[in-house]
Design an enzyme around this catalytic site. Structure first.
Site, PDB file in Angstrom:
ATOM      1  N   ASP A  10      41.906  14.552  55.522  1.00  0.00           N
ATOM      2  CA  ASP A  10      42.387  13.435  54.699  1.00  0.00           C
ATOM      3  C   ASP A  10      41.495  12.234  54.954  1.00  0.00           C
ATOM      4  O   ASP A  10      40.743  12.197  55.939  1.00  0.00           O
ATOM      5  CB  ASP A  10      43.842  13.092  55.039  1.00  0.00           C
ATOM      6  CG  ASP A  10      44.371  11.894  54.252  1.00  0.00           C
ATOM      7  OD1 ASP A  10      44.214  11.880  53.022  1.00  0.00           O
ATOM      8  OD2 ASP A  10      44.927  10.961  54.863  1.00  0.00           O
ATOM      9  N   SER A  11      41.615  11.228  54.108  1.00  0.00           N
ATOM     10  CA  SER A  11      40.850  10.000  54.313  1.00  0.00           C
ATOM     11  C   SER A  11      41.318   9.264  55.572  1.00  0.00           C
ATOM     12  O   SER A  11      40.580   8.454  56.114  1.00  0.00           O
ATOM     13  CB  SER A  11      41.003   9.091  53.094  1.00  0.00           C
ATOM     14  OG  SER A  11      42.370   8.819  52.866  1.00  0.00           O
ATOM     15  N   CYS A  73      44.527  15.317  50.821  1.00  0.00           N
ATOM     16  CA  CYS A  73      44.336  13.979  50.263  1.00  0.00           C
ATOM     17  C   CYS A  73      44.288  14.154  48.751  1.00  0.00           C
ATOM     18  O   CYS A  73      43.471  14.923  48.239  1.00  0.00           O
ATOM     19  CB  CYS A  73      43.021  13.397  50.772  1.00  0.00           C
ATOM     20  SG  CYS A  73      42.571  11.812  50.045  1.00  0.00           S
ATOM     21  N   GLU A 153      50.321   2.280  55.996  1.00  0.00           N
ATOM     22  CA  GLU A 153      49.427   2.130  57.154  1.00  0.00           C
ATOM     23  C   GLU A 153      49.947   1.059  58.113  1.00  0.00           C
ATOM     24  O   GLU A 153      49.772   1.163  59.321  1.00  0.00           O
ATOM     25  CB  GLU A 153      48.023   1.729  56.682  1.00  0.00           C
ATOM     26  CG  GLU A 153      47.279   2.814  55.953  1.00  0.00           C
ATOM     27  CD  GLU A 153      46.449   3.680  56.881  1.00  0.00           C
ATOM     28  OE1 GLU A 153      45.971   3.188  57.891  1.00  0.00           O
ATOM     29  OE2 GLU A 153      46.293   4.877  56.552  1.00  0.00           O
ATOM     30  N   CYS A 187      50.189  10.869  46.421  1.00  0.00           N
ATOM     31  CA  CYS A 187      49.335  10.362  47.499  1.00  0.00           C
ATOM     32  C   CYS A 187      50.038  10.725  48.791  1.00  0.00           C
ATOM     33  O   CYS A 187      51.262  10.561  48.905  1.00  0.00           O
ATOM     34  CB  CYS A 187      49.169   8.855  47.380  1.00  0.00           C
ATOM     35  SG  CYS A 187      48.353   8.110  48.812  1.00  0.00           S
ATOM     36  N   HIS A 189      50.202   9.351  51.516  1.00  0.00           N
ATOM     37  CA  HIS A 189      50.833   8.243  52.244  1.00  0.00           C
ATOM     38  C   HIS A 189      52.258   7.972  51.765  1.00  0.00           C
ATOM     39  O   HIS A 189      53.061   7.398  52.497  1.00  0.00           O
ATOM     40  CB  HIS A 189      50.044   6.943  52.029  1.00  0.00           C
ATOM     41  CG  HIS A 189      48.854   6.789  52.918  1.00  0.00           C
ATOM     42  ND1 HIS A 189      47.726   7.541  52.774  1.00  0.00           N
ATOM     43  CD2 HIS A 189      48.634   5.950  53.963  1.00  0.00           C
ATOM     44  CE1 HIS A 189      46.839   7.170  53.690  1.00  0.00           C
ATOM     45  NE2 HIS A 189      47.366   6.210  54.419  1.00  0.00           N
TER      46      HIS A 189
END
Ligand code: DGL
Length: 269
Positions: A10-11, A73, A153, A187, A189
């Site tokens: 993933d990023s 991702c 994040e 996504c 996240h």
């Protein structure tokens, strides 16, 4: 080869929500997770740049003799999967867009499906295409909700700020009388913000993400090729391209289990 690990990329830390589902589905497997934290976010970058980064990260992971590579991702899957498959052709490469589209088509009755994702994923059109391929009657409403990445994040996943951002993005999508009847978290996240998203869209709309369906896809793939590992407790290995401390701190919440900073290896791509 069945003893080889599964590579997950993933990023950053977002793909840990997918790793969580993979561990649940495949507890005997070893996993190597690579977060390209030095270059996060991918979601605001051009398709060419994302594809280049994703290929580099995938080639780096392939060197660990993985038996399968999961592109955990959405952004990299949406715009880089073809390029990754060209360069890493020795093992199966599984992205998260097809599993996400599959999950959405299963739960939607009306065929009106909402997708929220990063800017690059939305621009790439991969979700729209993957959903329409499965359901020609589908109407797909997509919206880039980039702030969700920053909130996840930062660990601001509930409370007034998270709720305000969720309303900011979703109120215009969930208009009474013309609302989607399923929402895809496009996504990796976004599952972290499911509470705030749920509050904004109401109780009745199914919210789906790619994690569980991707894990099921990987499981099926390993069974088909007789590469599944049946016994033992799998091990986890973490690689990051920057900030092992931050990876460990933020990643602990995403994975829902403690990651020690000392256990995160710094790698250069
Ligand atoms: N985790 C990435 C995704 O699933 C988004 C984060 C980023 O922008 O790099 O699309």
């Amino acid at each position: 080869l069945s003893e080889a690990p599964i590579g997950v990329f993933d990023s950053g830390v977002g793909g840990l929500t997918v790793l969580r589902a993979l561990i649940r589905a495949l507890p005997a497997e070893d996993f190597i997770y690579l977060g390209d934290t030095a270059r996060l976010p991918y979601g605001t970058k051009s398709a060419a740049t994302v594809a280049r980064y994703a290929v580099q990260a995938s080639e780096a992971l392939a060197k660990y003799d993985v038996k399968c590579l999961v592109v955990a991702c959405n952004t990299a899957s949406a715009v880089g999967l073809g390029a990754i498959r060209e360069r890493v052709d020795r093992v199966p490469v599984i992205g998260v867009i097809e599993p996400g589209a599959q999950a959405a088509c299963k739960v939607s009755r009306s065929g009106h499906i909402g997708v929220i994702a990063t800017e690059s994923t939305v621009r790439g059109g991969a979700y729209q295409e993957a959903i329409r391929r499965r359901r020609s009657d589908a109407r797909v409403t997509v919206r880039a909700t980039q702030l969700f990445v920053a909130l996840a994040e930062e660990g601001v996943v509930e409370g007034p700020i998270a709720r305000a951002v969720a309303h900011h993005y979703l109120d215009a999508m969930f208009i009474a009388g013309d609302a989607p009847d399923a929402l895809v978290l496009g996504c990796t996240h976004f599952p972290m913000l499911e509470g705030a998203i749920r509050e904004a869209v109401g109780d009745t709309v199914p919210i789906v993400d790619s994690a569980a369906t991707t894990a099921a896809t990987v499981h099926a793939q390993l069974e088909e090729t007789s590469l599944a590992r049946r016994n033992g407790a799998g091990r986890l290995r973490f690689l990051a391209t920057d900030g092992p401390e931050r990876f460990a701190r933020v990643g602990t919440a995403f994975l829902n289990r403690t990651i020690q900073a000392s256990a995160v290896e710094l790698v250069d791509l």
